[in-house]
Design an enzyme around this catalytic site. Structure first.
Site, short mmCIF file in Angstrom:
data_model
loop_
_atom_site.label_atom_id
_atom_site.label_comp_id
_atom_site.label_asym_id
_atom_site.label_seq_id
_atom_site.Cartn_x
_atom_site.Cartn_y
_atom_site.Cartn_z
N THR A 17 0.82 -1.22 0.00
CA THR A 17 0.00 0.00 0.00
C THR A 17 0.85 1.27 0.00
O THR A 17 2.04 1.24 0.30
CB THR A 17 -0.95 0.02 1.21
N ASP A 18 0.19 2.37 -0.33
CA ASP A 18 0.88 3.67 -0.33
C ASP A 18 0.40 4.51 0.86
O ASP A 18 -0.37 4.05 1.70
CB ASP A 18 0.68 4.40 -1.67
N ALA A 19 0.83 5.76 0.90
CA ALA A 19 0.48 6.65 2.02
C ALA A 19 -1.01 6.92 2.10
O ALA A 19 -1.52 7.29 3.15
CB ALA A 19 1.25 7.96 1.90
N VAL A 22 -4.16 2.75 0.01
CA VAL A 22 -4.62 1.85 -1.05
C VAL A 22 -3.40 1.18 -1.69
O VAL A 22 -2.26 1.60 -1.47
CB VAL A 22 -5.44 2.61 -2.13
#
EC number: 3.1.2.-
Length: 134
Positions: A17-19, A22
């Site tokens: 996932t990213d910041a 998602v």
């Protein structure tokens, strides 16, 4: 052409996932790569055995369309099929769906068969052609 759909499950981990919480867009590319490898393995073509025969696959072109996000801990299914086969190349059509069968994204991937020592195109092995032309 053998159009049997290969299905490979994957769970989304924190590292995917990213910041924003998602799945990071590049993580889907890794999921697709693993699913193609597992599809070949399912058909008894391991990467190590192929390399011993001086066979490797390199991505020539990849088009991905993103429709909806996946999130941490989601169970996903990567669906993979070979939709075209030519002398030195394969086209994979791949889709990722979630547990509700919602299409999250899809990709078309052109891979070229190469001799890994020379990094030059070579004919697809007859065994691969025979397996997927059924």
């Amino acid at each position: 052409m053998n159009t049997t759909l290969f299905r490979w499950p994957v769970r989304v981990y924190y590292e995917d996932t990213d910041a924003g919480g998602v799945v990071y867009h590049a993580s889907y590319v890794a999921f697709y790569e693993r699913a193609r490898t597992e599809m070949l393995r399912h058909h008894h073509f391991s990467q190590q055995a192929l390399m011993a025969e001086r066979v490797a696959f390199v991505v020539r072109k990849m088009t991905v369309e993103y429709y909806a996000p996946a999130r941490l801990d989601d169970m996903l299914e990567i669906q993979t099929e070979i939709t075209s086969m030519r002398g030195t190349s394969l086209v994979f059509t791949q889709r990722i769906v979630n547990a509700e069968n919602t299409l999250l994204n899809e990709a078309e991937v052109l891979v070229v068969c190469v001799d890994p020592l020379k990094m030059k195109p070579r004919a697809l092995p007859k065994s691969i052609v025979a397996e997927f032309k059924q």
